[in-house]
Design a protein around this motif. Structure first.
Motif, PDB file in Angstrom:
ATOM      1  N   MET A 313     -24.896  88.991 -77.612  1.00 45.55           N
ATOM      2  CA  MET A 313     -26.138  88.235 -77.535  1.00 45.55           C
ATOM      3  C   MET A 313     -27.129  88.917 -76.606  1.00 45.55           C
ATOM      4  O   MET A 313     -28.333  89.003 -76.916  1.00 45.55           O
ATOM      5  N   GLY A 333     -31.768  83.290 -74.389  1.00 44.73           N
ATOM      6  CA  GLY A 333     -30.367  83.528 -74.049  1.00 44.73           C
ATOM      7  C   GLY A 333     -29.844  82.552 -73.014  1.00 44.73           C
ATOM      8  O   GLY A 333     -28.740  82.005 -73.145  1.00 44.73           O
ATOM      9  N   SER A 373     -24.773  84.954 -81.847  1.00 41.61           N
ATOM     10  CA  SER A 373     -24.767  86.169 -81.021  1.00 41.61           C
ATOM     11  C   SER A 373     -24.595  87.409 -81.885  1.00 41.61           C
ATOM     12  O   SER A 373     -25.312  88.413 -81.701  1.00 41.61           O
ATOM     13  N   PHE A 376     -27.821  88.168 -83.816  1.00 38.21           N
ATOM     14  CA  PHE A 376     -28.804  88.856 -82.981  1.00 38.21           C
ATOM     15  C   PHE A 376     -28.464  90.338 -82.848  1.00 38.21           C
ATOM     16  O   PHE A 376     -29.337  91.210 -82.967  1.00 38.21           O
TER      17      PHE A 376
END
Length: 421
Positions: A313, A333, A373, A376
């Motif tokens: 992430m 985040g 995560s 991303f």
């Protein structure tokens, strides 16, 4: 032949040897600085906020100042457990953002090192931090929390010494009441003393004195109160008139109030280690208690496993186009990590109350966080120029532009009305 490309690096802080390439050591150094700073600052702020409350509590209870630092020492593992995942996320994110903004990341990728290869150091660090987090959540925190509760019990129950605050009536047990107007020199000098002893047979003895002091006795369970210039009034139920005595000096002994012992560890699931939670979840005769222990067991494991997911992430949100130096990835985040922790906490409480299954309440949020995560990271690593949070950035820019347009039109209308007037 390839040995010249490797060397053994000794961390000056840890003294822990690890075999890495130079680029891995460099990335690790970039991660460690914000990681340690975040943990230190977060723990210090939480401890300072708690220290003020503890000092106020100890002052009101009349306990020693040293107990504050003992209680704060037992709170350190709790606060480190909160700051460790956050610090690791910020460390990896800021490290890769710095590499990206300084063109170092492009240089590494041009040399044949992709993001997967550059993840070696963060993932190795994640394994080490996961082991530390398992030790914290599974073994250290339960015992430190019990020690904190034990110190709190001793403080409020009087185990650190009988607290007699001037100007207040103090019930010392066994029918004995004491009031002191003023006290000096740590109890060596007392003024304005009132004491009353009520016995089971109805006899009441009342003592007033101008001054006095507390004296210790050899057995340790009795305190001797030496009084000067006072009066004793003794009232018995079967006698019509009380007996009154005056004295220049009188020694009155009374026993210290008995202090009950604190309970054994394990009364709450927060005080139980991982093996104890697993054992109780399978041996408890009550289904709700068994589910509570099992949900607490899975909650601690998932919190530790989250650390393995955080590098993906952090890299996915930290690497982005240089022209857009926005902090949106950092904010998103942190929000996602805190949301996961609060969701796990809520799921653990709900599972303990019998509301829903443990797997649904705990594993579903963790799986969603893990999938997000990896999404991303995949978007950043395999799609050139793509931004995982582009839709949020575009939506925010669209909203700001429309607000600015509306503000501009309103100012234009106001100016036109002012000129017409």
């Amino acid at each position: 032949m390839a040995l010249h490309r490797w060397y053994i690096y000794l961390d000056p802080l840890k003294g822990f040897p690890a075999v890495f390439k130079k680029v891995d050591v460099y990335i690790l150094r970039q991660v460690m600085t914000p990681l340690l700073m975040t943990i230190g600052v977060s723990a210090m702020l939480l401890l300072l906020e708690k220290m003020l409350r503890l000092f106020d509590m100890v002052a009101n209870q009349g306990g020693p100042v040293g107990v504050v630092f003992r209680m704060l020492g037992n709170l350190i593992p709790q606060y480190i457990g909160l700051a460790l995942p956050l610090g690791f996320l910020l460390g990896v994110l800021l490290a890769f953002r710095k590499l990206s903004n300084s063109n170092e990341l492009e240089g590494m990728q041009a040399g044949g090192m992709g993001l997967f290869r550059l993840m070696r150091a963060p993932l190795c660090l994640a394994l080490a931090l996961m082991a530390v987090n398992v030790a914290l959540l599974g073994y250290i925190q339960p015992r430190s929390f019990y020690s904190y509760q034990s110190l709190l019990f001793d403080l409020t129950s009087g185990a650190f010494g009988t607290s007699i605050r001037p100007g207040e009536y103090s019930d010392l047990g066994d029918g004995f009441t004491l009031r002191i107007e003023r006290a000096y020199d740590g109890g060596q000098k007392l003024e304005g003393i009132f004491a009353q002893k009520e016995r089971s047979d109805g006899r009441v003895t009342t003592i007033t004195a101008r001054e006095g002091s507390f004296l210790a006795t050899p057995d340790g369970s009795t305190v001797l109160m030496r009084l000067r210039d006072g009066t004793i009034v003794d009232v018995e139920p079967n006698k019509p008139a009380p007996r009154v005595f005056t004295f220049k000096q009188h020694d009155y002994p009374f026993e210290m109030p008995k202090i009950t012992e604190f309970r054994q560890r394990g009364d709450k699931e927060r005080e139980m280690t991982l093996p104890e939670l697993w054992s109780e979840s399978h041996t408890s005769q009550k289904p709700r208690e068994a589910q509570t222990y099992l949900s607490a067991f899975y909650d601690r494991l998932l919190r530790s496993l989250t650390i393995l997911v955080l590098p993906f992430m952090a890299v996915g949100l930290g690497v982005g186009p240089k022209r857009q130096q926005k902090q949106l990835g950092l904010v998103v985040g942190v929000i996602l990590l805190l949301t996961l922790h609060k969701t796990l906490e809520f799921g653990t409480a709900a599972a303990g109350l019998g509301d829903g299954s443990t797997l649904l309440n705990l594993f579903l949020p963790f799986i969603g966080f893990t999938a997000l995560s990896f999404f991303f990271f995949h978007t950043t690593a395999h799609r050139v120029g793509a931004r995982p949070l582009a839709w949020i950035e575009n939506g925010w820019e669209f909203l700001i532009e429309n607000i600015q347009k509306i503000s501009f039109f309103r100012r234009s209308e106001d100016d036109a009305e002012a000129r017409g007037a």
